[in-house]
Design a protein around this motif. Sequence first.
Motif, PDB file in Angstrom:
ATOM      1  N   HIS A  29      62.111  59.331  55.475  1.00 46.51           N
ATOM      2  CA  HIS A  29      61.765  59.565  53.986  1.00 46.51           C
ATOM      3  C   HIS A  29      61.645  58.466  53.373  1.00 46.51           C
ATOM      4  N   HIS A  58      67.352  54.253  47.226  1.00 42.77           N
ATOM      5  CA  HIS A  58      67.706  55.443  46.245  1.00 42.77           C
ATOM      6  C   HIS A  58      68.533  56.396  46.935  1.00 42.77           C
ATOM      7  N   ASP A  59      68.345  56.664  48.166  1.00 44.43           N
ATOM      8  CA  ASP A  59      68.957  57.788  49.073  1.00 44.43           C
ATOM      9  C   ASP A  59      70.168  57.285  49.799  1.00 44.43           C
ATOM     10  N   ASP A 124      59.132  59.448  45.333  1.00 46.42           N
ATOM     11  CA  ASP A 124      60.098  60.165  45.875  1.00 46.42           C
ATOM     12  C   ASP A 124      59.838  61.677  45.637  1.00 46.42           C
TER      13      ASP A 124
HETATM   14 FE   LIG Z   1      64.449  60.572  47.872  1.00 46.74          FE
END
Ligand SMILES: [Fe+2]
Length: 159
Positions: A29, A58-59, A124
């Motif tokens: 991702h 971000h994740d 995203d």
């Molecule tokens: Fe994400």
Amino acid sequence: MSRIDLGGLRDHVYRRFALPDSALHGPAHWERVEACGLFIAQRTGADEELIRLFALFHDACRENDSRDPQHGPRGAALVREVHEAGLLPGLERDRLETLHFAITHHTHTIHHPDPTIGACWDADRLDLVRFGIVLDPALLNTEPAILVARGELAHPVGA
Ligand SMILES: [Fe+2]
């Protein structure tokens, strides 16, 4: 030319990521978010280096694939930690703060006028098509992402 060693940074982040096999929020991702963000940046002039860093972080501090409302602030804190450790050489204070803001708020805020923050959040969201979610132009910030949502531009990484 950036002095940041993105490969080394990726190794550092991957090593401490709790969900390496996650299809939803894992490295696959992150790579698609980077590609979507660069697709936007090439058309808007958004900051490509910040987009690459947003995609990576971000994740990165998710602890599960469902409800984890604090993963944004934790990811932003990790950015500060690696900055203090000297792993983001040449990243000026104002750009660090832009990146920190984009990561902290990426789950709860929809719109922002800064073109780089908007590009990060849209990147995203563009990857949501992978999970059968129809993109809503009203939830996007940038012209290229809106055109993709309307079917007027091809999706940068496919559905
Ligand atoms: Fe994400």
